[in-house]
Scaffold this motif. Structure first.
Motif, PDB file in Angstrom:
ATOM      1  N   VAL A   1      69.221  73.766  19.002  1.00  0.00           N
ATOM      2  CA  VAL A   1      70.498  73.396  18.380  1.00  0.00           C
ATOM      3  C   VAL A   1      71.241  72.447  19.317  1.00  0.00           C
ATOM      4  CG1 VAL A   1      72.678  74.223  17.416  1.00  0.00           C
ATOM      5  CG2 VAL A   1      70.602  75.606  17.151  1.00  0.00           C
ATOM      6  N   CYS A   2      71.241  71.157  18.975  1.00  0.00           N
ATOM      7  CA  CYS A   2      71.982  70.159  19.758  1.00  0.00           C
ATOM      8  C   CYS A   2      73.443  70.229  19.296  1.00  0.00           C
ATOM      9  CB  CYS A   2      71.433  68.758  19.505  1.00  0.00           C
ATOM     10  SG  CYS A   2      69.692  68.594  19.923  1.00  0.00           S
ATOM     11  N   GLY A   3      74.347  70.398  20.248  1.00  0.00           N
ATOM     12  CA  GLY A   3      75.734  70.664  19.879  1.00  0.00           C
ATOM     13  C   GLY A   3      75.957  72.158  19.714  1.00  0.00           C
ATOM     14  N   GLY A   4      75.109  72.962  20.380  1.00  0.00           N
ATOM     15  CA  GLY A   4      75.155  74.420  20.249  1.00  0.00           C
ATOM     16  C   GLY A   4      76.388  75.058  20.858  1.00  0.00           C
TER      17      GLY A   4
ATOM     18  N   VAL B   1      72.026  73.219  23.370  1.00  0.00           N
ATOM     19  CA  VAL B   1      72.380  72.203  24.374  1.00  0.00           C
ATOM     20  C   VAL B   1      73.710  71.589  23.991  1.00  0.00           C
ATOM     21  CG1 VAL B   1      70.933  70.486  23.232  1.00  0.00           C
ATOM     22  CG2 VAL B   1      71.646  70.081  25.561  1.00  0.00           C
ATOM     23  N   ASP B   2      74.535  71.380  24.989  1.00  0.00           N
ATOM     24  CA  ASP B   2      75.877  70.834  24.727  1.00  0.00           C
ATOM     25  C   ASP B   2      76.476  70.405  26.060  1.00  0.00           C
ATOM     26  OD1 ASP B   2      78.769  70.628  23.904  1.00  0.00           O
ATOM     27  OD2 ASP B   2      78.004  71.532  22.075  1.00  0.00           O
ATOM     28  N   LEU B   3      77.543  69.627  25.979  1.00  0.00           N
ATOM     29  CA  LEU B   3      78.298  69.271  27.189  1.00  0.00           C
ATOM     30  C   LEU B   3      78.992  70.501  27.769  1.00  0.00           C
ATOM     31  CD1 LEU B   3      80.112  65.996  26.007  1.00  0.00           C
ATOM     32  CD2 LEU B   3      78.266  66.154  27.702  1.00  0.00           C
ATOM     33  N   LYS B   4      79.188  71.501  26.901  1.00  0.00           N
ATOM     34  CA  LYS B   4      79.965  72.677  27.332  1.00  0.00           C
ATOM     35  C   LYS B   4      79.456  73.936  26.626  1.00  0.00           C
ATOM     36  CE  LYS B   4      83.280  71.949  23.595  1.00  0.00           C
ATOM     37  NZ  LYS B   4      82.692  72.870  22.629  1.00  0.00           N
ATOM     38  N   PHE B   5      79.759  75.083  27.249  1.00  0.00           N
ATOM     39  CA  PHE B   5      79.484  76.355  26.578  1.00  0.00           C
ATOM     40  C   PHE B   5      80.475  76.510  25.418  1.00  0.00           C
ATOM     41  CE2 PHE B   5      77.529  77.277  30.714  1.00  0.00           C
ATOM     42  CZ  PHE B   5      76.362  77.890  30.289  1.00  0.00           C
ATOM     43  N   PRO B   6      80.169  77.384  24.449  1.00  0.00           N
ATOM     44  CA  PRO B   6      81.136  77.606  23.362  1.00  0.00           C
ATOM     45  C   PRO B   6      82.488  78.016  23.941  1.00  0.00           C
ATOM     46  CG  PRO B   6      79.070  78.744  22.893  1.00  0.00           C
ATOM     47  CD  PRO B   6      78.949  78.204  24.285  1.00  0.00           C
ATOM     48  N   GLU B   7      83.548  77.485  23.321  1.00  0.00           N
ATOM     49  CA  GLU B   7      84.891  77.743  23.869  1.00  0.00           C
ATOM     50  C   GLU B   7      85.388  79.157  23.602  1.00  0.00           C
ATOM     51  OE1 GLU B   7      87.975  74.517  23.142  1.00  0.00           O
ATOM     52  OE2 GLU B   7      86.056  73.430  23.209  1.00  0.00           O
ATOM     53  N   TYR B   8      84.961  79.714  22.463  1.00  0.00           N
ATOM     54  CA  TYR B   8      85.534  81.004  22.070  1.00  0.00           C
ATOM     55  C   TYR B   8      84.447  82.071  22.039  1.00  0.00           C
ATOM     56  CZ  TYR B   8      88.650  77.373  20.313  1.00  0.00           C
ATOM     57  OH  TYR B   8      89.416  76.249  20.185  1.00  0.00           O
TER      58      TYR B   8
ATOM     59  N   ASP C   1      69.030  82.020  23.623  1.00  0.00           N
ATOM     60  CA  ASP C   1      68.174  82.568  24.680  1.00  0.00           C
ATOM     61  C   ASP C   1      68.227  81.663  25.903  1.00  0.00           C
ATOM     62  OD1 ASP C   1      66.557  84.783  23.172  1.00  0.00           O
ATOM     63  OD2 ASP C   1      66.724  83.076  21.822  1.00  0.00           O
ATOM     64  N   ASP C   2      68.407  80.361  25.644  1.00  0.00           N
ATOM     65  CA  ASP C   2      68.460  79.389  26.731  1.00  0.00           C
ATOM     66  C   ASP C   2      69.552  78.395  26.353  1.00  0.00           C
ATOM     67  OD1 ASP C   2      67.712  77.857  28.956  1.00  0.00           O
ATOM     68  OD2 ASP C   2      66.367  76.617  27.741  1.00  0.00           O
ATOM     69  N   PHE C   3      70.516  78.186  27.246  1.00  0.00           N
ATOM     70  CA  PHE C   3      71.590  77.241  26.922  1.00  0.00           C
ATOM     71  C   PHE C   3      71.658  76.202  28.045  1.00  0.00           C
ATOM     72  CE2 PHE C   3      75.669  75.361  26.343  1.00  0.00           C
ATOM     73  CZ  PHE C   3      75.893  75.414  24.970  1.00  0.00           C
ATOM     74  N   VAL C   4      71.437  74.943  27.679  1.00  0.00           N
ATOM     75  CA  VAL C   4      71.445  73.868  28.664  1.00  0.00           C
ATOM     76  C   VAL C   4      72.766  73.114  28.561  1.00  0.00           C
ATOM     77  CG1 VAL C   4      70.305  71.728  29.422  1.00  0.00           C
ATOM     78  CG2 VAL C   4      68.945  73.612  28.446  1.00  0.00           C
ATOM     79  N   VAL C   5      73.506  73.049  29.659  1.00  0.00           N
ATOM     80  CA  VAL C   5      74.692  72.188  29.679  1.00  0.00           C
ATOM     81  C   VAL C   5      74.203  70.803  30.089  1.00  0.00           C
ATOM     82  CG1 VAL C   5      76.914  71.742  30.784  1.00  0.00           C
ATOM     83  CG2 VAL C   5      76.246  74.079  30.220  1.00  0.00           C
ATOM     84  N   GLY C   6      74.225  69.886  29.133  1.00  0.00           N
ATOM     85  CA  GLY C   6      73.661  68.565  29.406  1.00  0.00           C
ATOM     86  C   GLY C   6      74.218  67.538  28.449  1.00  0.00           C
ATOM     87  N   ASP C   7      74.078  66.276  28.837  1.00  0.00           N
ATOM     88  CA  ASP C   7      74.632  65.160  28.079  1.00  0.00           C
ATOM     89  C   ASP C   7      73.517  64.457  27.298  1.00  0.00           C
ATOM     90  OD1 ASP C   7      75.773  62.825  27.168  1.00  0.00           O
ATOM     91  OD2 ASP C   7      76.940  62.484  29.002  1.00  0.00           O
TER      92      ASP C   7
ATOM     93  N   TYR D   1      68.079  71.111  15.088  1.00  0.00           N
ATOM     94  CA  TYR D   1      69.336  70.804  14.396  1.00  0.00           C
ATOM     95  C   TYR D   1      70.132  69.866  15.283  1.00  0.00           C
ATOM     96  CZ  TYR D   1      67.877  74.694  11.530  1.00  0.00           C
ATOM     97  OH  TYR D   1      67.144  75.515  10.697  1.00  0.00           O
ATOM     98  N   GLN D   2      70.478  68.687  14.774  1.00  0.00           N
ATOM     99  CA  GLN D   2      71.244  67.704  15.559  1.00  0.00           C
ATOM    100  C   GLN D   2      72.682  67.678  15.057  1.00  0.00           C
ATOM    101  OE1 GLN D   2      72.720  66.328  17.715  1.00  0.00           O
ATOM    102  NE2 GLN D   2      73.238  64.354  16.821  1.00  0.00           N
ATOM    103  N   LEU D   3      73.537  68.456  15.758  1.00  0.00           N
ATOM    104  CA  LEU D   3      74.954  68.569  15.374  1.00  0.00           C
ATOM    105  C   LEU D   3      75.880  67.944  16.416  1.00  0.00           C
ATOM    106  CD1 LEU D   3      74.701  72.355  14.450  1.00  0.00           C
ATOM    107  CD2 LEU D   3      74.999  70.541  12.782  1.00  0.00           C
ATOM    108  N   ALA D   4      75.329  67.526  17.538  1.00  0.00           N
ATOM    109  CA  ALA D   4      76.188  66.999  18.616  1.00  0.00           C
ATOM    110  C   ALA D   4      76.812  65.681  18.194  1.00  0.00           C
ATOM    111  CB  ALA D   4      75.381  66.818  19.893  1.00  0.00           C
ATOM    112  N   ALA D   5      78.106  65.537  18.404  1.00  0.00           N
ATOM    113  CA  ALA D   5      78.810  64.303  18.037  1.00  0.00           C
ATOM    114  C   ALA D   5      80.172  64.283  18.707  1.00  0.00           C
ATOM    115  CB  ALA D   5      78.989  64.225  16.521  1.00  0.00           C
ATOM    116  N   ASP D   6      80.707  63.098  18.818  1.00  0.00           N
ATOM    117  CA  ASP D   6      82.088  62.932  19.282  1.00  0.00           C
ATOM    118  C   ASP D   6      82.944  62.947  18.020  1.00  0.00           C
ATOM    119  OD1 ASP D   6      84.414  62.280  20.536  1.00  0.00           O
ATOM    120  OD2 ASP D   6      83.633  60.499  21.539  1.00  0.00           O
TER     121      ASP D   6
END
Ligand code: NAD
Ligand code: GDD
Length: 326
Positions: free
Chosen positions: A7-10, A32-39, A45-51, A70-75
């Motif tokens: 899940v990109c933008g996870g 994978v995401d720039l950040k962990f979930p805020e809430y 199982d594996d979460f990569v903080v990455g750009d 799943y490609q959900l990452a976006a600005d």
């Protein structure tokens, strides 16, 4: 064999809900995401903080034959972010770079199918001028005339994923989301969309006071609750239909009606103060004929039911923020 999903933008709103849903279905999930979930914590199982704008990050995370990607990452953000014009270059550059990287790496790693989340913002502005009668049928996309650079980037990227289908035999799937809302969505800070913004304003307002609404409140939208969005995403991804197809509610309301529903849930009588603000198109509603025809399914939950759950969650955030500040 345990199924695997990426899940990109996870770390985002829809992505973190999707991770949870896939875990419930028994998948091994990498987010994978720039950040962990805020809430709350991620259930991946594996979460990569990455750009994902960086190719080497995409090479690292798309390192196996995932069953589902799943490609959900976006600005992205609501009207206060995408319609001011101040973030246009970033939105186009950031999201297009992510999509170029993900599509190409998925192809090179022999992944057959990527789900891509486009937006109703790609529909032409000229079909969304009448608040009572907008046209967002999938076939109305051209001649293209989105009213934001965010919408133009979405149009480019949905074409990109479908070009990989035609030229490289991929089976990518494209949906056009119509304003998705629910608990754990951005509710303050400038990127929040109308349902969360209105819930926050109502939660903060005293009974019989005033809340500010951008525009005259007669502009229309439809809003889809997160659980139904995920249902649509999974059904489309696992179907034979590539899209693009709307995933949205067709229960169109004006923003004034949205405010009235939230105020009734909160049990408050409020006066609307209409102020200038970024507004976007005058009217928008999901056309659900194609999704029903192709998937035999369409969203059916009422707006009020989704808002009850969302208001309860946002009211709690507002209260706990207040007690932290006190
Ligand atoms: P969101 O902002 O909560 O999630 C997007 C995530 O992408 C964020 O967590 C962000 O940190 C991450 N991201 C941004 N740039 C990144 C980068 N360079 N590398 C890695 N991660 C990066 O938004 P959302 O509401 O969950 O939306 C998910 C997708 O659905 C987006 O593509 C959005 O454009 C699309 N969409 C959403 C809606 C909606 O109403 N929520 C409507 C139409 C389309
Ligand atoms: N955000 C927000 N905050 N909107 C408000 C407010 C407020 O306090 N008051 C009134 N509105 C009005 C906006 O002016 C706009 O006309 C309408 O509510 C809906 O605003 P948003 O929910 O922020 O955005 P949108 O529906 O125009 O676009 C959203 O949905 C698209 C998909 O349908 C965005 O999230 C896009 O990123 C998304 O692609």
């Amino acid at each position: 064999m345990v199924k695997t999903a990426l899940v990109c933008g996870g770390g985002g709103f829809i992505g973190s809900h999707l991770v949870r849903r896939l875990k419930r279905e028994g998948f091994w999930v990498r987010g994978v995401d720039l950040k962990f979930p805020e809430y709350g914590d991620t259930e991946a199982d594996d979460f990569v903080v990455g750009d994902l704008r960086r190719q080497e990050v995409c090479e690292r995370i798309i390192d196996r034959r995932f069953d589902e990607v799943y490609q959900l990452a976006a600005d992205m953000g609501g009207a206060g972010y995408i319609f001011t014009g101040e973030h246009d270059a970033d939105i186009m550059h950031n999201s297009a770079t992510i999509n170029l990287n993900v599509a190409d790496l998925a192809h090179k790693r022999n992944i057959r199918r990527v789900f891509y989340s486009s937006s109703a913002c790609m529909y032409p502005a000229y079909n969304q001028e009448d608040p009572d009668n907008p046209n967002c049928a999938e076939s109305s996309a051209y001649p293209a005339a989105p009213d934001s650079e965010y919408g133009w980037e979405k149009l480019f990227s949905e074409r990109l994923f479908l070009a990989y289908n035609r030229n490289f035999g991929m089976e990518n799937r494209v949906a056009r989301f119509h304003n998705i809302f629910g608990p754990q969505g951005t509710w303050d800070g400038g990127k929040e969309k109308a349902p969360a913004a209105i819930c926050r304003k109502v939660a903060l307002a005293k009974d019989n006071s005033e809340i500010e609404i951008w525009g005259d409140g007669l502009q229309t939208r439809s809003f889809l609750y997160i659980d139904e969005c995920l249902e649509g995403v999974l059904r489309l991804t696992r179907s034979d239909f590539e899209g693009p197809v709307n995933i949205g509610s067709d229960e169109m309301v004006s923003i004034n009606q949205l405010v009235d529903i939230v105020a009734a849930i909160a049990g408050k009588k409020l006066h609307k103060n209409h102020i200038p603000g970024p507004q976007g198109v005058r009217g928008r509603n999901s056309d659900n004929r194609l999704i029903e025809e192709k998937l035999g399914w369409r969203p059916s939950q009422t707006l009020t039911a989704g808002l009850e759950q969302t208001y309860e969650w946002i009211e709690r955030q507002v209260r706990s923020n207040h007690s932290k500040a006190a």
